[in-house]
Design an enzyme around this catalytic site. Sequence first.
Site, PDB file in Angstrom:
ATOM      1  N   TYR A   5       0.898  -1.162  -0.041  1.00 44.07           N
ATOM      2  CA  TYR A   5       0.100   0.063  -0.093  1.00 44.07           C
ATOM      3  C   TYR A   5       0.932   1.221   0.225  1.00 44.07           C
ATOM      4  CZ  TYR A   5      -3.021   3.774   1.631  1.00 44.07           C
ATOM      5  OH  TYR A   5      -3.567   5.058   1.706  1.00 44.07           O
TER       6      TYR A   5
ATOM      7  N   ASN B  29     -13.805   9.680   3.070  1.00 44.72           N
ATOM      8  CA  ASN B  29     -12.886   8.704   2.089  1.00 44.72           C
ATOM      9  C   ASN B  29     -13.830   7.754   1.398  1.00 44.72           C
ATOM     10  OD1 ASN B  29      -9.951   6.642   2.102  1.00 44.72           O
ATOM     11  ND2 ASN B  29     -10.268   9.035   1.387  1.00 44.72           N
TER      12      ASN B  29
END
Length: 489
Positions: free
Chosen positions: A50, A402
Amino acid sequence: MELAAPLRPADLHNAAAPVSVLVDASVRDRVERGRGFLRDVLSEEERPVYGATTGFGALVGFAGREEEADQCDNTLAHLGAGQGPDLPHDVTRAALLVRVWSLAQGLSGVSAHVIDGLAAMFATTFVPAVPRYGSVGASGDLIPLAYATQALRGRGHAYVGGRRLPAADALDQAGLSPLALDGRDALALVNGTSLTTAATALALDSVRASHRAIQALTCLLADLLGCDPGFLDPRLLTAYGHRGAADVADGMRKTLAGMRPSGTRALQEPYSIRCSPQLLGAAEDALRYVDGVAEADLSSVSDNPLFFPGDDLVVHGGNFFGQPAAFASDVLAMVTAQLGNLAERQLDLLVDPARNGGLPPMLASGPGRQHGMQGVQLATTAFVAEIRRAAVPAGMQSLPTNLHNQDVVPFGTQAALRAYDMAALLRLLCGSLAVGLRQAAYAGARRPTAPGCGELLDALSEAIPPVDPDRPLDADVRKAADLVTAALP
């Protein structure tokens, strides 16, 4: 200070001024090992990482930029959305100390020169300009830490010697080089709860100092008024069954050792005196919980993902989720509010001739021609109102964001910074009470009979002149606050 040792609240205070931060061989070895492992992982196409091979947040399903420098810019640029006044300098530098300690544990895959660059910053007066608003404390303090990181790269603004400058100029004046970062370095710098942790720890330290001060000031109040100290009897507090109350009462009995009651007070004092060990003891029990959270957070690696070279493992998870500090800061806010209530009520008792043993109203020298503590008491009412307004819990006010990637958030940053602000108001309440006690002695209260209380009154009398005639007392309140929160054990 050494990054190999556990962080302590005193380290955060020391970081407000230039301080030497040492990167020893053990720190360098583990950081370089973690960095080497990251390089090995990224060479294996089937192992996604990530933020290194992907986009960020809700866009994790999309590939990131191919060039490492571009990935750094991609990390930081979109986080430049903060607003509001700059954070206090002590909070910003403390947050960066917490951040570099976390990165120095070698689990974040950062470059060793990142640790070196941050350590070098602490030897100077450089402070990134970081706007207060923007973090939800869920994926770490992304937006504030992004501003700090950009300043270390020479972008945005920063302070040197207290002057706000373009960050590149500030770096130059401080003798620092801009940090060169790749995507993983940039993400690791922002992907942690370091601001939340630092603000919580600083607030806790301040509230603890005020808590100790109020214990001593309560003793001085009781001695000046000639109260019977039976409300501190150890048998009474043992029967109460709460450790904090017993411990607080033990300390207060030591301060009041040698006190002689006047015999003129009512059988039972108002709760602001009689129940003070129970109130202060409950606060002590709560502060011990916050102590544990702060200690854990100061020794925590808050980042995502984490790299474990010995296990050939990359773990994606949620160590950047600031819920512990959010809950702890909410508890700290409640403690602060009730301590503030106690200090304000004690001052109110002290200025009221119906309850203060016949001292003049507002402790004024010639009431009407003089007004004594009247303005200070008005201000304490405003302080308490502000503290109460701010005491609403933040740690359960979750608001999804988000694209529902962050579908539950702790708002730890808001909780911690709010607790930091409230702690400053509590110090002013301590200072206000201290000035009132000093004035009570001048306005006709008896000389304390306990040596410990006499010493405290003498220190206050030396620092604060009597209010006769009236004068502005704002600076006196701040001076008294400094004295009673710093000079006590």
